[in-house]
Design a protein around this motif. Structure first.
Motif, PDB file in Angstrom:
ATOM      1  N   GLN A  89       0.851  -1.188   0.000  1.00 33.51           N
ATOM      2  CA  GLN A  89       0.000   0.000   0.000  1.00 33.51           C
ATOM      3  C   GLN A  89       0.889   1.241   0.000  1.00 33.51           C
ATOM      4  O   GLN A  89       1.903   1.272   0.691  1.00 33.51           O
ATOM      5  CB  GLN A  89      -0.877   0.033   1.262  1.00 33.51           C
ATOM      6  CG  GLN A  89      -2.058  -0.925   1.216  1.00 33.51           C
ATOM      7  CD  GLN A  89      -3.026  -0.558   0.100  1.00 33.51           C
ATOM      8  OE1 GLN A  89      -3.155  -1.290  -0.875  1.00 33.51           O
ATOM      9  NE2 GLN A  89      -3.698   0.584   0.235  1.00 33.51           N
ATOM     10  N   PRO A  90       0.532   2.275  -0.778  1.00 34.17           N
ATOM     11  CA  PRO A  90       1.396   3.457  -0.821  1.00 34.17           C
ATOM     12  C   PRO A  90       1.415   4.210   0.513  1.00 34.17           C
ATOM     13  O   PRO A  90       0.364   4.482   1.086  1.00 34.17           O
ATOM     14  CB  PRO A  90       0.770   4.316  -1.927  1.00 34.17           C
ATOM     15  CG  PRO A  90      -0.640   3.845  -2.051  1.00 34.17           C
ATOM     16  CD  PRO A  90      -0.643   2.400  -1.656  1.00 34.17           C
ATOM     17  N   CYS A 112       4.455   8.684 -10.037  1.00 36.58           N
ATOM     18  CA  CYS A 112       3.958   7.534 -10.812  1.00 36.58           C
ATOM     19  C   CYS A 112       3.546   6.420  -9.858  1.00 36.58           C
ATOM     20  O   CYS A 112       4.328   6.011  -8.998  1.00 36.58           O
ATOM     21  CB  CYS A 112       5.031   7.027 -11.767  1.00 36.58           C
ATOM     22  SG  CYS A 112       4.519   5.561 -12.685  1.00 36.58           S
ATOM     23  N   PHE A 113       2.318   5.945 -10.006  1.00 34.24           N
ATOM     24  CA  PHE A 113       1.842   4.781  -9.248  1.00 34.24           C
ATOM     25  C   PHE A 113       1.922   3.554 -10.153  1.00 34.24           C
ATOM     26  O   PHE A 113       1.206   3.457 -11.144  1.00 34.24           O
ATOM     27  CB  PHE A 113       0.415   4.998  -8.742  1.00 34.24           C
ATOM     28  CG  PHE A 113       0.334   6.018  -7.635  1.00 34.24           C
ATOM     29  CD1 PHE A 113       0.779   5.704  -6.354  1.00 34.24           C
ATOM     30  CD2 PHE A 113      -0.149   7.293  -7.876  1.00 34.24           C
ATOM     31  CE1 PHE A 113       0.735   6.644  -5.331  1.00 34.24           C
ATOM     32  CE2 PHE A 113      -0.204   8.241  -6.862  1.00 34.24           C
ATOM     33  CZ  PHE A 113       0.246   7.915  -5.588  1.00 34.24           C
ATOM     34  N   ASN A 114       2.845   2.663  -9.803  1.00 35.07           N
ATOM     35  CA  ASN A 114       3.003   1.413 -10.548  1.00 35.07           C
ATOM     36  C   ASN A 114       1.983   0.384 -10.027  1.00 35.07           C
ATOM     37  O   ASN A 114       1.310   0.615  -9.031  1.00 35.07           O
ATOM     38  CB  ASN A 114       4.450   0.905 -10.372  1.00 35.07           C
ATOM     39  CG  ASN A 114       4.748  -0.294 -11.260  1.00 35.07           C
ATOM     40  OD1 ASN A 114       4.175  -0.447 -12.339  1.00 35.07           O
ATOM     41  ND2 ASN A 114       5.631  -1.156 -10.805  1.00 35.07           N
ATOM     42  N   LYS A 115       1.905  -0.739 -10.712  1.00 41.23           N
ATOM     43  CA  LYS A 115       0.981  -1.834 -10.350  1.00 41.23           C
ATOM     44  C   LYS A 115      -0.488  -1.388 -10.444  1.00 41.23           C
ATOM     45  O   LYS A 115      -1.320  -1.771  -9.614  1.00 41.23           O
ATOM     46  CB  LYS A 115       1.289  -2.377  -8.945  1.00 41.23           C
ATOM     47  CG  LYS A 115       2.744  -2.817  -8.763  1.00 41.23           C
ATOM     48  CD  LYS A 115       2.985  -3.506  -7.425  1.00 41.23           C
ATOM     49  CE  LYS A 115       4.441  -3.825  -7.196  1.00 41.23           C
ATOM     50  NZ  LYS A 115       4.708  -4.517  -5.943  1.00 41.23           N
ATOM     51  N   GLN A 116      -0.796  -0.561 -11.446  1.00 42.16           N
ATOM     52  CA  GLN A 116      -2.172  -0.078 -11.625  1.00 42.16           C
ATOM     53  C   GLN A 116      -3.131  -1.231 -11.888  1.00 42.16           C
ATOM     54  O   GLN A 116      -4.338  -1.118 -11.657  1.00 42.16           O
ATOM     55  CB  GLN A 116      -2.242   0.951 -12.753  1.00 42.16           C
ATOM     56  CG  GLN A 116      -1.947   0.385 -14.141  1.00 42.16           C
ATOM     57  CD  GLN A 116      -2.176   1.401 -15.253  1.00 42.16           C
ATOM     58  OE1 GLN A 116      -2.237   2.594 -15.014  1.00 42.16           O
ATOM     59  NE2 GLN A 116      -2.287   0.920 -16.487  1.00 42.16           N
ATOM     60  N   GLU A 123      -9.756   3.698  -7.269  1.00 45.26           N
ATOM     61  CA  GLU A 123      -8.648   3.842  -6.313  1.00 45.26           C
ATOM     62  C   GLU A 123      -7.522   4.686  -6.917  1.00 45.26           C
ATOM     63  O   GLU A 123      -6.935   5.536  -6.240  1.00 45.26           O
ATOM     64  CB  GLU A 123      -8.125   2.454  -5.897  1.00 45.26           C
ATOM     65  CG  GLU A 123      -6.923   2.461  -4.977  1.00 45.26           C
ATOM     66  CD  GLU A 123      -7.135   3.179  -3.655  1.00 45.26           C
ATOM     67  OE1 GLU A 123      -6.124   3.478  -2.990  1.00 45.26           O
ATOM     68  OE2 GLU A 123      -8.294   3.470  -3.270  1.00 45.26           O
ATOM     69  N   LEU A 124      -7.243   4.477  -8.200  1.00 42.42           N
ATOM     70  CA  LEU A 124      -6.231   5.298  -8.875  1.00 42.42           C
ATOM     71  C   LEU A 124      -6.653   6.760  -8.893  1.00 42.42           C
ATOM     72  O   LEU A 124      -5.846   7.659  -8.680  1.00 42.42           O
ATOM     73  CB  LEU A 124      -6.026   4.820 -10.324  1.00 42.42           C
ATOM     74  CG  LEU A 124      -5.139   3.597 -10.538  1.00 42.42           C
ATOM     75  CD1 LEU A 124      -5.140   3.207 -12.009  1.00 42.42           C
ATOM     76  CD2 LEU A 124      -3.704   3.837 -10.060  1.00 42.42           C
ATOM     77  N   GLU A 125      -7.948   6.975  -9.131  1.00 43.17           N
ATOM     78  CA  GLU A 125      -8.482   8.345  -9.158  1.00 43.17           C
ATOM     79  C   GLU A 125      -8.348   8.993  -7.782  1.00 43.17           C
ATOM     80  O   GLU A 125      -8.006  10.171  -7.667  1.00 43.17           O
ATOM     81  CB  GLU A 125      -9.950   8.316  -9.616  1.00 43.17           C
ATOM     82  CG  GLU A 125     -10.458   9.618 -10.214  1.00 43.17           C
ATOM     83  CD  GLU A 125      -9.531  10.196 -11.283  1.00 43.17           C
ATOM     84  OE1 GLU A 125      -9.223  11.398 -11.169  1.00 43.17           O
ATOM     85  OE2 GLU A 125      -9.087   9.466 -12.188  1.00 43.17           O
ATOM     86  N   ARG A 126      -8.614   8.208  -6.738  1.00 47.25           N
ATOM     87  CA  ARG A 126      -8.501   8.730  -5.365  1.00 47.25           C
ATOM     88  C   ARG A 126      -7.063   9.164  -5.069  1.00 47.25           C
ATOM     89  O   ARG A 126      -6.823  10.217  -4.476  1.00 47.25           O
ATOM     90  CB  ARG A 126      -8.939   7.655  -4.357  1.00 47.25           C
ATOM     91  CG  ARG A 126      -9.046   8.142  -2.918  1.00 47.25           C
ATOM     92  CD  ARG A 126      -9.259   6.992  -1.955  1.00 47.25           C
ATOM     93  NE  ARG A 126      -8.077   6.174  -1.783  1.00 47.25           N
ATOM     94  CZ  ARG A 126      -7.047   6.491  -0.988  1.00 47.25           C
ATOM     95  NH1 ARG A 126      -7.044   7.625  -0.309  1.00 47.25           N
ATOM     96  NH2 ARG A 126      -6.009   5.681  -0.875  1.00 47.25           N
TER      97      ARG A 126
END
Length: 291
Positions: A89-90, A112-116, A123-126
């Motif tokens: 978790q980030p 950059c968020f990897n493992k999209q 969740e990516l939008e959040r």
């Protein structure tokens, strides 16, 4: 002959000369006398010692645009910080600390968020919505599925970018996709240095394309804020600036004071609550002399 230091180890500096290759160099004694240490990322002039063995001496270090201490690198145009969207978790507090450190150095950062592929679009939008109000560019990618690589390549073009992030987020996998030459270059360096394939313990520059380099830095699990006073902290939360004119008090800390423009913006959803909570937590830590 002009080139760029891409790695330094045990007193040797490996200088990439465009369209020629990598030269193993020592620094002339004058730098020691002047207490100047060559850094990865330095643009240098070298005198050739042996063209077949590709060895030389660094005789001049050109003026630096900037220099970081951790990692010890020079002439960075921008930073790309990579966190995983999941597994692990980030840690957004750690990410915010990194952003503050780069703001201190006036180095623009792309997130950059990897493992999209491991999370839902919502969740990516959040995650994006935490950082977009602060004006950061937020990308997402999947090294495993080779998604989002062209977007990253586009922002790297023509620049020297430091790539950072905690261990386990897939940073090395992304770098391998961005720099297919890396294995070859690593092999050349390993041969010169006489060691096996490295793990990232030393900062190194990887050549991607014309005037395009990425700096692979060791993974970090904690970051201490140094050289920041409590009152100065708000300067590094760039989203506050637009709302500060609406604060009743000059020098408002945006925490305890009434009629605070930043707190009003927070209530109206114009500032991320996650970012603001981290600001308050870090402010209290700095107040107590912590980091």
């Amino acid at each position: 002959m002009h080139g760029k230091i891409i790695k330094g180890i045990a007193g040797f500096y490996y200088v990439h000369v465009a369209e020629t290759g990598i030269f193993e160099c020592k620094a002339k004694g004058i730098f020691r006398k002047e207490k100047v240490k060559p850094l990865v990322g330095d643009n240098v002039e070298i005198d050739l010692l042996d063209s077949e063995e590709m060895t030389g001496n660094i005789v001049r270090i050109f003026e630096r645009k900037n220099a970081l201490i951790r990692p010890a690198v020079a002439n960075i145009d921008q930073a790309l910080v990579i966190f995983a969207a999941a597994k692990p978790q980030p840690n957004l507090n750690l990410l915010n600390r990194f952003l503050i450190t780069m703001e201190q150095k006036e180095i623009e950062t792309i997130i950059c968020f990897n493992k999209q592929d491991l999370v839902q679009t919502e969740e990516l939008e959040r995650l994006r919505e935490v950082f977009l109000p602060a004006g950061y560019r937020v990308l997402s990618a999947s090294a495993r599925k080779e998604e989002g690589i062209e977007d990253i390549r586009e922002i790297l073009a023509g620049r020297t970018t430091t790539v950072a992030g905690p261990s386990g987020v897939g940073k090395s996998s992304l770098i391998n996709l961005l720099s297919p030459e890396e294995d070859m270059e690593t092999g050349v360096l390993s041969e010169k240095i006489g060691r096996g394939k490295h793990t990232t313990r030393h900062s190194q520059l990887l050549y991607i394309d014309n005037d395009t380099y990425i700096m692979d830095t060791p993974g970090f699990s904690s970051l201490y804020l140094t050289g920041i006073g409590q009152e100065e902290l708000k300067l590094y939360f760039r989203e506050f600036e637009a709302f500060e004119p609406f604060c009743r008090f000059q020098g408002c800390s945006h925490i305890h004071e009434p009629d605070c423009g930043v707190k009003t913006a927070l209530e109206e959803g114009k500032i991320s609550a996650i970012r603001y909570e981290d600001y308050v937590m870090l402010y209290e830590k700095l107040k107590g002399g912590g980091k």
